[in-house]
Design a protein around this motif. Structure first.
Motif, PDB file in Angstrom:
ATOM      1  N   ASP A   1     -67.943 124.154 -64.535  1.00 35.90           N
ATOM      2  CA  ASP A   1     -68.307 122.938 -64.892  1.00 35.90           C
ATOM      3  C   ASP A   1     -67.352 121.733 -64.198  1.00 35.90           C
ATOM      4  O   ASP A   1     -66.900 120.875 -64.915  1.00 35.90           O
ATOM      5  CB  ASP A   1     -68.693 122.507 -66.121  1.00 35.90           C
ATOM      6  N   TYR A   2     -66.607 121.970 -62.935  1.00 33.69           N
ATOM      7  CA  TYR A   2     -65.766 121.080 -62.562  1.00 33.69           C
ATOM      8  C   TYR A   2     -66.476 120.099 -61.635  1.00 33.69           C
ATOM      9  O   TYR A   2     -65.670 118.956 -61.241  1.00 33.69           O
ATOM     10  CB  TYR A   2     -64.471 121.787 -61.616  1.00 33.69           C
ATOM     11  N   GLY A   3     -67.590 120.362 -61.088  1.00 32.87           N
ATOM     12  CA  GLY A   3     -68.148 119.386 -60.039  1.00 32.87           C
ATOM     13  C   GLY A   3     -69.597 119.765 -59.976  1.00 32.87           C
ATOM     14  O   GLY A   3     -70.448 118.831 -60.703  1.00 32.87           O
ATOM     15  N   LEU A   4     -70.047 120.658 -59.280  1.00 35.92           N
ATOM     16  CA  LEU A   4     -71.572 120.681 -58.737  1.00 35.92           C
ATOM     17  C   LEU A   4     -72.254 120.933 -59.984  1.00 35.92           C
ATOM     18  O   LEU A   4     -73.558 120.392 -60.075  1.00 35.92           O
ATOM     19  CB  LEU A   4     -71.878 121.953 -58.044  1.00 35.92           C
ATOM     20  N   ARG A   5     -71.827 121.580 -60.840  1.00 34.21           N
ATOM     21  CA  ARG A   5     -72.572 121.902 -62.180  1.00 34.21           C
ATOM     22  C   ARG A   5     -73.147 120.674 -62.922  1.00 34.21           C
ATOM     23  O   ARG A   5     -74.210 120.713 -63.585  1.00 34.21           O
ATOM     24  CB  ARG A   5     -71.884 122.865 -63.262  1.00 34.21           C
ATOM     25  N   ASN A   6     -72.566 119.444 -62.571  1.00 38.80           N
ATOM     26  CA  ASN A   6     -72.890 118.244 -63.359  1.00 38.80           C
ATOM     27  C   ASN A   6     -74.197 117.904 -63.089  1.00 38.80           C
ATOM     28  O   ASN A   6     -74.831 116.965 -63.371  1.00 38.80           O
ATOM     29  CB  ASN A   6     -71.944 117.413 -62.453  1.00 38.80           C
ATOM     30  N   ILE A   7     -74.599 118.577 -61.717  1.00 36.11           N
ATOM     31  CA  ILE A   7     -75.971 117.961 -61.251  1.00 36.11           C
ATOM     32  C   ILE A   7     -77.303 118.548 -62.303  1.00 36.11           C
ATOM     33  O   ILE A   7     -78.237 117.763 -62.540  1.00 36.11           O
ATOM     34  CB  ILE A   7     -76.559 118.367 -59.825  1.00 36.11           C
ATOM     35  N   LEU A   8     -76.799 119.419 -63.446  1.00 36.38           N
ATOM     36  CA  LEU A   8     -77.649 119.684 -64.285  1.00 36.38           C
ATOM     37  C   LEU A   8     -77.915 118.519 -65.126  1.00 36.38           C
ATOM     38  O   LEU A   8     -78.652 118.625 -66.313  1.00 36.38           O
ATOM     39  CB  LEU A   8     -77.207 120.866 -64.897  1.00 36.38           C
TER      40      LEU A   8
ATOM     41  N   THR B   1     -65.854 106.299 -65.442  1.00 37.83           N
ATOM     42  CA  THR B   1     -67.010 105.842 -64.246  1.00 37.83           C
ATOM     43  C   THR B   1     -68.390 106.300 -65.004  1.00 37.83           C
ATOM     44  O   THR B   1     -68.494 107.070 -66.121  1.00 37.83           O
ATOM     45  CB  THR B   1     -66.925 107.120 -63.125  1.00 37.83           C
ATOM     46  N   ILE B   2     -69.308 105.593 -64.541  1.00 37.03           N
ATOM     47  CA  ILE B   2     -70.586 105.871 -65.171  1.00 37.03           C
ATOM     48  C   ILE B   2     -71.240 106.846 -64.136  1.00 37.03           C
ATOM     49  O   ILE B   2     -71.510 106.402 -63.001  1.00 37.03           O
ATOM     50  CB  ILE B   2     -71.454 104.554 -65.299  1.00 37.03           C
ATOM     51  N   ARG B   3     -71.315 107.804 -64.355  1.00 40.80           N
ATOM     52  CA  ARG B   3     -71.900 108.898 -63.289  1.00 40.80           C
ATOM     53  C   ARG B   3     -73.406 109.208 -63.543  1.00 40.80           C
ATOM     54  O   ARG B   3     -74.017 109.287 -64.633  1.00 40.80           O
ATOM     55  CB  ARG B   3     -71.367 110.353 -63.699  1.00 40.80           C
ATOM     56  N   PHE B   4     -74.069 108.942 -62.475  1.00 40.45           N
ATOM     57  CA  PHE B   4     -75.647 109.028 -62.525  1.00 40.45           C
ATOM     58  C   PHE B   4     -75.946 110.232 -61.384  1.00 40.45           C
ATOM     59  O   PHE B   4     -75.036 110.306 -60.302  1.00 40.45           O
ATOM     60  CB  PHE B   4     -76.208 107.666 -61.875  1.00 40.45           C
ATOM     61  N   ILE B   5     -76.711 111.310 -61.851  1.00 39.06           N
ATOM     62  CA  ILE B   5     -77.247 112.031 -60.729  1.00 39.06           C
ATOM     63  C   ILE B   5     -78.700 111.359 -60.326  1.00 39.06           C
ATOM     64  O   ILE B   5     -79.569 111.071 -61.163  1.00 39.06           O
ATOM     65  CB  ILE B   5     -77.646 113.354 -61.396  1.00 39.06           C
ATOM     66  N   LEU B   6     -78.707 111.389 -59.039  1.00 39.08           N
ATOM     67  CA  LEU B   6     -79.608 110.541 -58.313  1.00 39.08           C
ATOM     68  C   LEU B   6     -80.551 111.543 -57.594  1.00 39.08           C
ATOM     69  O   LEU B   6     -79.884 112.091 -56.613  1.00 39.08           O
ATOM     70  CB  LEU B   6     -79.068 109.496 -57.510  1.00 39.08           C
ATOM     71  N   PRO B   7     -81.750 111.467 -57.602  1.00 37.18           N
ATOM     72  CA  PRO B   7     -82.687 112.251 -56.724  1.00 37.18           C
ATOM     73  C   PRO B   7     -82.811 111.634 -55.396  1.00 37.18           C
ATOM     74  O   PRO B   7     -82.848 110.215 -55.582  1.00 37.18           O
ATOM     75  CB  PRO B   7     -84.009 112.303 -57.577  1.00 37.18           C
ATOM     76  N   VAL B   8     -82.614 112.425 -54.324  1.00 36.68           N
ATOM     77  CA  VAL B   8     -82.696 111.719 -53.027  1.00 36.68           C
ATOM     78  C   VAL B   8     -84.287 112.254 -52.581  1.00 36.68           C
ATOM     79  O   VAL B   8     -84.759 111.651 -51.681  1.00 36.68           O
ATOM     80  CB  VAL B   8     -81.614 111.979 -52.289  1.00 36.68           C
ATOM     81  N   LYS B   9     -84.644 113.254 -53.025  1.00 30.96           N
ATOM     82  CA  LYS B   9     -86.107 113.900 -53.070  1.00 30.96           C
ATOM     83  C   LYS B   9     -86.578 114.556 -53.887  1.00 30.96           C
ATOM     84  O   LYS B   9     -85.420 115.228 -54.546  1.00 30.96           O
ATOM     85  CB  LYS B   9     -86.340 114.212 -51.427  1.00 30.96           C
ATOM     86  N   ILE B  10     -87.715 115.040 -53.880  1.00 21.79           N
ATOM     87  CA  ILE B  10     -88.192 116.145 -54.905  1.00 21.79           C
ATOM     88  C   ILE B  10     -87.276 117.317 -54.567  1.00 21.79           C
ATOM     89  O   ILE B  10     -87.453 117.752 -53.423  1.00 21.79           O
ATOM     90  CB  ILE B  10     -89.629 116.244 -55.143  1.00 21.79           C
ATOM     91  N   GLY B  11     -86.251 117.830 -55.171  1.00 27.17           N
ATOM     92  CA  GLY B  11     -85.765 119.102 -55.010  1.00 27.17           C
ATOM     93  C   GLY B  11     -84.253 118.822 -54.304  1.00 27.17           C
ATOM     94  O   GLY B  11     -83.608 119.855 -53.951  1.00 27.17           O
ATOM     95  N   LYS B  12     -83.824 117.525 -54.399  1.00 27.67           N
ATOM     96  CA  LYS B  12     -82.382 117.529 -54.069  1.00 27.67           C
ATOM     97  C   LYS B  12     -81.756 116.127 -54.727  1.00 27.67           C
ATOM     98  O   LYS B  12     -82.379 115.253 -54.849  1.00 27.67           O
ATOM     99  CB  LYS B  12     -82.289 117.172 -52.450  1.00 27.67           C
ATOM    100  N   VAL B  13     -80.641 116.314 -55.168  1.00 25.29           N
ATOM    101  CA  VAL B  13     -79.908 115.369 -55.795  1.00 25.29           C
ATOM    102  C   VAL B  13     -78.618 115.034 -55.405  1.00 25.29           C
ATOM    103  O   VAL B  13     -78.069 115.942 -54.718  1.00 25.29           O
ATOM    104  CB  VAL B  13     -79.802 115.522 -57.631  1.00 25.29           C
ATOM    105  N   ILE B  14     -77.980 113.772 -55.694  1.00 23.15           N
ATOM    106  CA  ILE B  14     -76.544 113.543 -55.337  1.00 23.15           C
ATOM    107  C   ILE B  14     -75.937 113.195 -56.472  1.00 23.15           C
ATOM    108  O   ILE B  14     -76.432 112.556 -57.311  1.00 23.15           O
ATOM    109  CB  ILE B  14     -76.257 112.771 -54.355  1.00 23.15           C
ATOM    110  N   ILE B  15     -74.365 113.164 -56.490  1.00 20.49           N
ATOM    111  CA  ILE B  15     -73.684 112.795 -57.648  1.00 20.49           C
ATOM    112  C   ILE B  15     -73.209 111.330 -57.316  1.00 20.49           C
ATOM    113  O   ILE B  15     -72.508 111.296 -56.346  1.00 20.49           O
ATOM    114  CB  ILE B  15     -72.718 113.739 -58.207  1.00 20.49           C
ATOM    115  N   SER B  16     -73.676 110.470 -58.338  1.00 18.66           N
ATOM    116  CA  SER B  16     -73.120 108.900 -57.863  1.00 18.66           C
ATOM    117  C   SER B  16     -71.916 108.390 -59.029  1.00 18.66           C
ATOM    118  O   SER B  16     -72.767 108.336 -60.101  1.00 18.66           O
ATOM    119  CB  SER B  16     -74.159 108.222 -57.454  1.00 18.66           C
ATOM    120  N   ASP B  17     -70.919 107.823 -58.632  1.00 21.16           N
ATOM    121  CA  ASP B  17     -70.271 107.366 -59.529  1.00 21.16           C
ATOM    122  C   ASP B  17     -70.121 105.884 -59.219  1.00 21.16           C
ATOM    123  O   ASP B  17     -69.292 104.900 -59.670  1.00 21.16           O
ATOM    124  CB  ASP B  17     -68.678 107.801 -59.557  1.00 21.16           C
ATOM    125  N   SER B  18     -70.948 105.394 -58.316  1.00 27.09           N
ATOM    126  CA  SER B  18     -70.904 103.949 -57.765  1.00 27.09           C
ATOM    127  C   SER B  18     -72.184 103.243 -57.729  1.00 27.09           C
ATOM    128  O   SER B  18     -72.704 102.457 -57.013  1.00 27.09           O
ATOM    129  CB  SER B  18     -70.259 104.091 -56.390  1.00 27.09           C
TER     130      SER B  18
END
Ligand code: NAD
Ligand code: GLY
Length: 359
Positions: free
Chosen positions: A237-244, A328-345
């Motif tokens: 859980d250093y990066g990508l796993r955050n999308i969960l 940082t306020i971290r949001f996981i944002l969907p960019v389409k159904i089936g794909k998300v990005i991690i955003s700290d901004s």
């Protein structure tokens, strides 16, 4: 029965998903070469429902089973409960081959997993998850932990099981609200990683709500595969796993601001809607995908509107999490159904606009 073979850096094990598995659990374990003592760790509710069946199955295969029963409840994920269980293990002279069977929902899985990880520096752990959430989420990925006071999951480690036995027949005794809460996180997995799974959920939502066996087996399997595909790339859980954590930034804040009257699954559903609305305002997520998400959550029986809570308390809770997350306020944002990005901004004014114009 479906089988998933998990290959992680330090752990290879199988996840068995099917019906009628509790009564043959002993045979599976024997076949894998286990024998001797087994500590069956569960709570009073699950013990009454399934304790006898599982103990009998193991005893028929020659195991010596000792049941260790704690009271139901999230507050049992504590060091006190762990110490109680260590003492129970001492009483039966547990050695490093003694099996720990974690039988129950995520609370038991996390607590018994923590005990297995730490007693004698590690005992073999078998997860027998009995809630929807525990089968596709908490029994997968190796996170085990207890709370310290009000701070959740703060004492823990990563410790993978030697086997997971997921019997979907256990869903029939679950209160409807617990199933719907689990469904929120299944929808979350689909939004994060798999648009065609989202379509499958949308087409089968009525069957899911009536616990159709084939469909339940399929959704536990697919959802577990999604989680594993992420865990494999970032076990610790250093990066990508955050999308969960999609839906969890606002979800945690809603849970806190409601003094935990809003359940975790409902809060995650609201949090996912919030993240989707933010993403839509930032022109990252289409209006039609936003509608599809809202429609599926509603049909699943989950909330999509912001409860009548003090918005300042919600922002306060978001900012409390921010302090913990190093500013940082971290949001996981969907960019389409089936794909998300991690955003700290995410701009503060966008969060304010979404909260102000929600309903
Ligand atoms: P839970 O373990 O509290 O179970 C929910 C309720 O259902 C409890 O009252 C339990 O006694 C009861 N129950 C369990 N199985 C039953 C059955 N078959 N029939 C009837 N009643 C049954 O809750 P949960 O939602 O399973 O798990 C939540 C916990 O999981 C939290 O502590 C959370 O932190 C943890 N979690 C851990 C991970 C991880 O990766 N380790 C992931 C997600 C959640
Ligand atoms: N439930 C989040 C994780 O396992 O990382």
């Amino acid at each position: 029965m479906k089988t998933i073979r998990v290959n992680l850096k330090n752990s290879c094990h199988e996840i068995l998903i099917g019906r009628g598995l509790l009564s043959v659990a002993g045979r599976f374990l024997l076949k894998k070469g286990y024998a001797g003592k087994a500590a069956l760790i569960t709570n009073n509710i699950v013990d009454r429902l399934y304790g006898d069946k599982i103990a009998r199955s193991l005893e028929e295969s020659g195991f010596t089973v000792t049941r260790m029963i704690i009271q139901d409840g999230e507050q049992q994920k504590s060091l006190d409960s762990a110490i109680h269980l260590y003492k129970e293990l001492q009483k039966i002279h547990a050695d490093r081959k003694t099996l720990i069977l974690a039988v129950g929902g995520g609370v038991i899985g996390d607590l018994a997993g923590f005990v297995a990880a730490t007693y004698l520096r590690g005992l073999p752990l078998i997860h027998i998850p009995t809630t929807l959430l525990a089968q596709f989420d908490s029994s997968i990925g190796g996170k085990v932990a207890v709370h310290l006071g009000q701070v959740k999951n703060v004492i823990g480690t990563f410790y993978n099981p030697d086997m997971v036995i997921s019997d979907i027949d256990t869903f029939y005794s679950l209160p409807a609200g617990i199933v719907i809460d689990g469904l929120s996180e299944i929808i979350k997995h689909a939004v994060i990683r798999d648009g065609s799974f989202f379509n499958y959920l949308a087409s089968n939502i009525n069957k899911i709500k009536s616990l159709d066996k084939e469909v339940m087996e399929q959704i536990v399997y697919t959802s577990a595969e999604i989680k594993l595909s992420i865990v494999k790339k970032d076990e610790h859980d250093y990066g990508l796993r955050n999308i969960l954590n999609l839906g969890h930034t606002l979800g945690h804040a809603v849970e806190t601001a409601s003094d935990f009257k809003v359940s975790h699954g409902s809060a995650v559903a609201i949090g996912m809607m919030g993240a989707a609305k933010i993403s839509n305002r930032m022109n990252l997520f289409s209006g039609s995908d936003l509608e599809r998400l809202e429609d599926l959550l509603k049909r699943a029986g989950l909330p999509v509107t912001l409860p009548d809570l003090n918005k300042d308390r919600i922002m306060e809770a978001i900012h409390y999490d921010k302090k913990i997350a190093k500013g940082t306020i971290r949001f996981i944002l969907p960019v389409k159904i089936g794909k998300v990005i991690i955003s700290d901004s995410v701009p503060r004014e966008i969060i304010d606009q979404v909260l102000a114009n929600w309903n």
